[in-house]
Design an enzyme around this catalytic site. Structure first.
Site, PDB file in Angstrom:
ATOM      1  N   LYS A   1     -26.609 -46.759 -28.942  1.00 25.34           N
ATOM      2  CA  LYS A   1     -26.463 -48.077 -28.296  1.00 25.34           C
ATOM      3  C   LYS A   1     -25.030 -48.282 -27.820  1.00 25.34           C
ATOM      4  O   LYS A   1     -24.792 -48.661 -26.671  1.00 25.34           O
ATOM      5  CB  LYS A   1     -26.819 -49.179 -29.281  1.00 25.34           C
ATOM      6  N   ASN A   2     -24.051 -47.992 -28.696  1.00 27.00           N
ATOM      7  CA  ASN A   2     -22.663 -48.327 -28.356  1.00 27.00           C
ATOM      8  C   ASN A   2     -22.036 -47.357 -27.376  1.00 27.00           C
ATOM      9  O   ASN A   2     -20.970 -47.637 -26.842  1.00 27.00           O
ATOM     10  CB  ASN A   2     -21.829 -48.442 -29.636  1.00 27.00           C
TER      11      ASN A   2
ATOM     12  N   CYS B   1     -19.258 -64.205 -32.997  1.00 27.50           N
ATOM     13  CA  CYS B   1     -20.618 -63.908 -33.471  1.00 27.50           C
ATOM     14  C   CYS B   1     -20.575 -63.999 -34.995  1.00 27.50           C
ATOM     15  O   CYS B   1     -19.552 -64.367 -35.587  1.00 27.50           O
ATOM     16  CB  CYS B   1     -21.044 -62.514 -33.014  1.00 27.50           C
TER      17      CYS B   1
ATOM     18  N   ASP C   1     -19.580 -50.233 -39.051  1.00 26.51           N
ATOM     19  CA  ASP C   1     -21.003 -50.427 -38.733  1.00 26.51           C
ATOM     20  C   ASP C   1     -21.920 -49.804 -39.767  1.00 26.51           C
ATOM     21  O   ASP C   1     -23.131 -49.983 -39.696  1.00 26.51           O
ATOM     22  CB  ASP C   1     -21.336 -49.852 -37.356  1.00 26.51           C
TER      23      ASP C   1
ATOM     24  N   ARG D   1     -31.915 -55.142 -31.472  1.00 26.31           N
ATOM     25  CA  ARG D   1     -30.754 -54.876 -30.628  1.00 26.31           C
ATOM     26  C   ARG D   1     -30.225 -53.464 -30.839  1.00 26.31           C
ATOM     27  O   ARG D   1     -29.544 -52.923 -29.979  1.00 26.31           O
ATOM     28  CB  ARG D   1     -29.627 -55.867 -30.957  1.00 26.31           C
TER      29      ARG D   1
HETATM   30  C1  EPZ Z   1     -17.343 -52.173 -31.029  1.00 29.40           C
HETATM   31  O1  EPZ Z   1     -17.114 -53.565 -30.991  1.00 29.40           O
HETATM   32  C2  EPZ Z   1     -18.803 -51.999 -31.419  1.00 29.40           C
HETATM   33  N1  EPZ Z   1     -19.664 -52.617 -30.405  1.00 29.40           N
HETATM   34  C3  EPZ Z   1     -19.067 -52.638 -32.779  1.00 29.40           C
HETATM   35  O2  EPZ Z   1     -20.415 -52.362 -33.131  1.00 29.40           O
HETATM   36  C4  EPZ Z   1     -18.148 -51.993 -33.803  1.00 29.40           C
HETATM   37  O3  EPZ Z   1     -18.311 -52.632 -35.047  1.00 29.40           O
HETATM   38  C5  EPZ Z   1     -16.680 -52.123 -33.357  1.00 29.40           C
HETATM   39  O4  EPZ Z   1     -16.522 -51.549 -32.034  1.00 29.40           O
HETATM   40  C6  EPZ Z   1     -15.718 -51.400 -34.301  1.00 29.40           C
HETATM   41  O5  EPZ Z   1     -16.075 -50.046 -34.392  1.00 29.40           O
HETATM   42  C7  EPZ Z   1     -19.920 -51.942 -29.258  1.00 29.40           C
HETATM   43  O6  EPZ Z   1     -19.456 -50.835 -29.055  1.00 29.40           O
HETATM   44  C8  EPZ Z   1     -20.807 -52.626 -28.271  1.00 29.40           C
HETATM   45  P1  EPZ Z   1     -13.158 -53.723 -31.567  1.00 29.40           P
HETATM   46  P2  EPZ Z   1     -15.706 -54.131 -30.372  1.00 29.40           P
HETATM   47  O7  EPZ Z   1     -12.615 -54.245 -30.299  1.00 29.40           O
HETATM   48  O8  EPZ Z   1     -15.278 -53.266 -29.266  1.00 29.40           O
HETATM   49  C9  EPZ Z   1     -10.217 -57.121 -33.068  1.00 29.40           C
HETATM   50  C10 EPZ Z   1     -22.593 -52.836 -33.891  1.00 29.40           C
HETATM   51  O9  EPZ Z   1     -23.015 -53.225 -34.987  1.00 29.40           O
HETATM   52  N2  EPZ Z   1      -9.950 -57.343 -31.639  1.00 29.40           N
HETATM   53  O10 EPZ Z   1     -12.860 -52.308 -31.966  1.00 29.40           O
HETATM   54  O11 EPZ Z   1     -15.888 -55.579 -30.124  1.00 29.40           O
HETATM   55  C11 EPZ Z   1     -11.638 -57.520 -33.448  1.00 29.40           C
HETATM   56  O12 EPZ Z   1     -11.705 -58.901 -33.732  1.00 29.40           O
HETATM   57  C12 EPZ Z   1     -21.344 -53.450 -33.300  1.00 29.40           C
HETATM   58  O13 EPZ Z   1     -23.124 -51.923 -33.207  1.00 29.40           O
HETATM   59  C13 EPZ Z   1      -8.924 -58.206 -31.266  1.00 29.40           C
HETATM   60  O14 EPZ Z   1      -8.248 -58.794 -32.113  1.00 29.40           O
HETATM   61  O15 EPZ Z   1     -14.725 -53.934 -31.621  1.00 29.40           O
HETATM   62  C14 EPZ Z   1     -11.898 -56.671 -34.664  1.00 29.40           C
HETATM   63  O16 EPZ Z   1     -11.321 -57.310 -35.800  1.00 29.40           O
HETATM   64  C15 EPZ Z   1     -20.801 -54.581 -34.173  1.00 29.40           C
HETATM   65  N3  EPZ Z   1      -8.664 -58.406 -29.950  1.00 29.40           N
HETATM   66  C16 EPZ Z   1     -11.114 -55.395 -34.378  1.00 29.40           C
HETATM   67  O17 EPZ Z   1     -10.169 -55.725 -33.344  1.00 29.40           O
HETATM   68  C17 EPZ Z   1      -9.388 -57.764 -28.970  1.00 29.40           C
HETATM   69  O18 EPZ Z   1      -9.101 -57.962 -27.766  1.00 29.40           O
HETATM   70  C18 EPZ Z   1     -11.979 -54.249 -33.860  1.00 29.40           C
HETATM   71  O19 EPZ Z   1     -12.708 -54.725 -32.745  1.00 29.40           O
HETATM   72  C19 EPZ Z   1     -10.433 -56.888 -29.360  1.00 29.40           C
HETATM   73  C20 EPZ Z   1     -10.688 -56.691 -30.703  1.00 29.40           C
END
Ligand code: EPZ
Length: 426
Positions: A22-23, A123, A312, A404
């Site tokens: 998915k990701n 979320c 995850d 999802r």
């Molecule tokens: C991706 O989300 C995945 N989703 C998530 O999977 C996964 O948990 C996550 O990466 C971490 O591996 C998809 O790929 C669609 P991040 P993403 O940006 O990109 C902070 C699932 O269950 N952050 O790496 O949103 C954020 O709040 C989903 O399949 C900022 O502060 O994750 C978090 O604490 C859930 N500012 C940390 O970084 C930003 O601009 C990591 O988030 C972006 C992120």
């Protein structure tokens, strides 16, 4: 809304087909916006998020053609063609359903010089800011305004190569800036880039489309912009979180499963933790065989960016450890609210204490089935896993969360001996 009803206590045995990731799919699909040629993606999982992203692309003007497939087949092949971008707006009513919609921001900006994307909002697992996405795009010359719940990004003179060092690892922000940099004028250097396998998949697809990217799989990506990208055909990588989730199903039920199509190399930290907990994992010609020869015992695990233990997998691992011998300590370092599954697991008899970002899990002899509620994608899988092991009946509600991220879950689990069915609660 549908519910899933499970009668637990049956060791699982057999083969489970692992679907496309998915990701990975959610970052490969927006690549279609970067060219007027056709991008064909194979092995796309049949998931709600993939359909939602397809609708989002359609409203940007992307034509989609789905190849015919047999009902029993897993995955789909879809060709995406963005001959012309008819809208550069990603509307709130789509983005609020799927945060990954933010991944059209970089490609739209690179292709048209503008993008207006609804702020995705938070979320269940956290407030999910996008500040790093925006700062990285500004390093490529984008001008960013925030107004009325939307991000308005422009690059009137086009994007230019730039340098950006992420202060913290972000999967999505890395994906956005990579998709923007491939068409920027000049060379970009991105440091502290996320290294998740899904980003490697993205880079490989972009290179297949004619992009120039060095350092793939490392924390320094050097991208030399090109004038245009051409079409390509690309197969989505297998889903490593689905793989880890079903490995936990074998562990928690005391069974043996062959995960067909799984790629162990994308899950080294997960399998190291599973083996430490007592699961035997062995590569086969078709994937990976996992079996619980003896008991399970407690482990200490902290989530971390790749190649660390994936956030995850935390909820699914916790369900498994709730019936291990002894205590486990889990620490969630990525998201601030990713323990929503704990009270639901406790309703089934799990003994879990959360203190700040850590959870102490004391193994219990057995779980007891109960009505429980899914709150987010991975939490809902942890409840299914607990139900597979629990004595009696477990009813999981709000299973739209599951849909999802897990393709044909009940079918895959029934085929290896689970007593599981989907019912509509009217
Ligand atoms: C991706 O989300 C995945 N989703 C998530 O999977 C996964 O948990 C996550 O990466 C971490 O591996 C998809 O790929 C669609 P991040 P993403 O940006 O990109 C902070 C699932 O269950 N952050 O790496 O949103 C954020 O709040 C989903 O399949 C900022 O502060 O994750 C978090 O604490 C859930 N500012 C940390 O970084 C930003 O601009 C990591 O988030 C972006 C992120």
């Amino acid at each position: 809304m549908d519910q899933i009803v499970i009668h637990g206590g049956r060791p699982l045995s057999g083969r489970i087909h692992i679907s496309g990731a998915k990701n990975a799919a959610l970052t490969l699909m927006p690549c279609a916006l970067l060219t007027d040629a056709s991008l064909t993606l194979r092995n796309l999982p049949r998931l709600a998020d993939i359909d939602t992203f397809g609708h989002l692309l359609n409203q940007h003007g992307v034509a989609t053609a789905t190849e015919g497939s047999h009902p029993g087949e897993f995955g789909r092949t879809i060709t995406f063609t963005a001959s012309r971008i008819t809208s550069t707006v990603a509307p709130y009513d789509i983005v609020r359903k799927m945060r990954a919609s933010i991944l059209v921001l970089g490609p739209l900006l690179a292709r048209t010089g503008e993008a207006t994307v609804s702020l995705p909002g938070g979320c269940a697992i956290g407030n999910r800011p996008i500040d790093l996405h925006l700062k990285a795009l500004e390093a490529l010359g984008a001008e960013i305004d925030l107004a009325a719940g939307y991000v308005r990004a422009t690059a009137p003179k086009g994007l230019r190569g730039g340098r950006y060092t992420f202060p913290g690892v972000s999967v999505g922000a890395t994906e956005n800036v990579v998709m923007a940099a491939v068409l920027a004028r000049g060379t970009s250097v991105i440091d502290n880039a996320a290294r998740e396998p899904e980003i490697v998949d993205l880079c490989h697809c972009l290179v297949a489309m004619g992009a120039a990217i060095d350092g793939i799989g490392t924390e320094r990506l050097t991208i030399t912009g090109v004038d245009r990208l051409h079409g390509a055909t690309y197969a989505v990588m297998p889903d490593r979180i689905e793989t880890g989730s079903y490995a936990c199903a074998a562990a928690i039920t005391g069974g043996e499963l062959e995960l067909v199509g799984a790629d162990a190399a994308s899950l080294t930290a997960t399998f190291a933790a599973l083996e430490e907990a007592g699961l035997a994992c062995a590569p086969t010609n078709d994937g990976i065989k996992v079996s619980r020869a003896n008991g399970l015992h407690g482990v200490t695990v902290s989530t971390a960016p790749y190649p660390g233990f994936p956030t995850d997998m935390q909820a699914q691992f916790m369900a498994m450890l709730s019936v291990a011998d002894g205590a486990s300590l889990l620490t969630e370092t990525i998201f601030e609210n990713r323990y929503m599954h704990v009270p639901e697991l406790a309703r089934m008899g799990a003994d879990i204490t959360v203190r700040g970002t850590s959870a102490m899990v004391r193994g219990v002899p057995e779980l007891v089935g109960a009505p429980v509620m899914a709150t987010d994608l991975r939490a809902s899988m942890s409840l299914v896993l607990a139900g597979l092991a629990a004595k009696g009946e477990t009813v999981v509600s709000r299973v739209y969360h599951l849909d999802r991220g897990y393709e044909r879950l009940e079918e895959k689990l029934s085929a290896v001996g689970a007593d599981i069915e989907r019912v509509s609660d009217g």
